[in-house]
Design a protein around this motif. Sequence first.
Motif, short mmCIF file in Angstrom:
data_model
loop_
_atom_site.label_atom_id
_atom_site.label_comp_id
_atom_site.label_asym_id
_atom_site.label_seq_id
_atom_site.Cartn_x
_atom_site.Cartn_y
_atom_site.Cartn_z
N ALA A 233 111.97 39.25 73.10
CA ALA A 233 111.33 39.33 71.79
C ALA A 233 111.19 37.93 71.18
N ARG B 20 108.38 36.02 72.80
CA ARG B 20 107.08 36.56 72.41
C ARG B 20 106.77 36.35 70.93
N GLU C 9 108.30 37.92 68.57
CA GLU C 9 108.43 39.20 67.88
C GLU C 9 109.75 39.26 67.13
#
Length: 437
Positions: free
Chosen positions: A429, A432, A434
């Motif tokens: 995450a 990315r 995120e």
Amino acid sequence: MSDPTEAVEARRVLASTVAAERLRIVATLIRRTGDWDLAEDAVQDAVASALTAWAQRGIPDNPGAWLTTAAKNAAVDALRRAETQRRTASRAAIEAAVDLDVQQSPASAPDLGIDAFGLMDDDRLRLIFTCCHPALPMEARVALTLRTIAGLEVAEIARAFLVTDAAMQKRLVRARAKIRDAGIPYRVPGPEQLPERTQGVLAVLYLLFTEGYSGGAELVRVPLAEEAIRLGRLLASLLGESPLLPEVLGLLSLMLFQHSRAVTRLDAAGDLVLLEDQDRSQWDAAMIGEGVAALAASESARRRFDGVVGPYRLQAEIAKQHATASSAESTDFRRIAELYAQLARVAPSPVIEINRAVAVGLAEGATAGLALLDAIDDPRLDAYHLLPAARADLLRRAGSDAEALPHYERALELAPSDPERRFLARRIAALRGEESV
């Protein structure tokens, strides 16, 4: 004894006595009767008798001798009830042998003597080697070690290894039957077999430790790691002055160093905390100190016997570098990489090569570590999650986040535990961009 405080004291003394004397009593009864179940049941009966007798009449002057006598009497009664010629002969032998134990009470243990290889002639040592005999499957060795040597209940062992009580009981019955039917001798191996057999014992202890150390929440009620450390201390004390002592002390120090960090491996939510991010002030300083002392004693014994440095000793040296460093940044990864190179020569393994590559990457730069990872070609690692995880981490440290991502994803697919999966998911995450999961 009507005073509740005295009853509590009796229970405390009994627990302490059982912890100190149970293994010695069980081992002697097994040697004299050849009946594992009888020996364990006799000690259980003796403990139950002590709970009542000590509460009513007070704590005996020599609790260990009292418990030994009670266990002997329980075994003799069981043999008498069996009414067979073999057991009658065994009864006479056990009475004579255990009466001698009582006369030479635990407070003044007999001179057991040292054989030509430097080993103490001790029933406990015989029992350890019998439980860990190579003719038994590893699962049987582990079960017998926990039940007979460590004294854990069948239900506890079953919970530890996620099987039913009945399944674990059957495993123990089969193991004892194998010892009986195969004629596995109840003795310490001879000098020509001892080094190899001792390695087998150490392998069982380290397996117990790793099950307890890395097994996760399902093992919380059965502290296998602590039992392995306790048995490691016992084995070291029983070996006397032996050429095998350096490696036994090496394993003991390795377990101590690793376990000193146990409380910091997971955070309050049960998520994995990397070594470099752990709060070192929470590490067990006393345990680290014992590990340092055991490692020094291992080296001293090795020099006395002019022996080689074994694999457990090398792993302990690596663990010491981590345990004694004041911070992740001050850790001597160059020395760790050198130790892994030695370990790879002594005990070749692709997993050791992965660890060496990571250490080189931290000492000399990620590119150097990645080159070593690229050189590892072993099909046994196809489903080993730490290989893609190590590659991903070195790529991330090199600033190659896009290249690291698919390796983190592969590691996530292969990861065997929830804490590791959650950690890898957070890494993915983060790469990315995120929100962390």
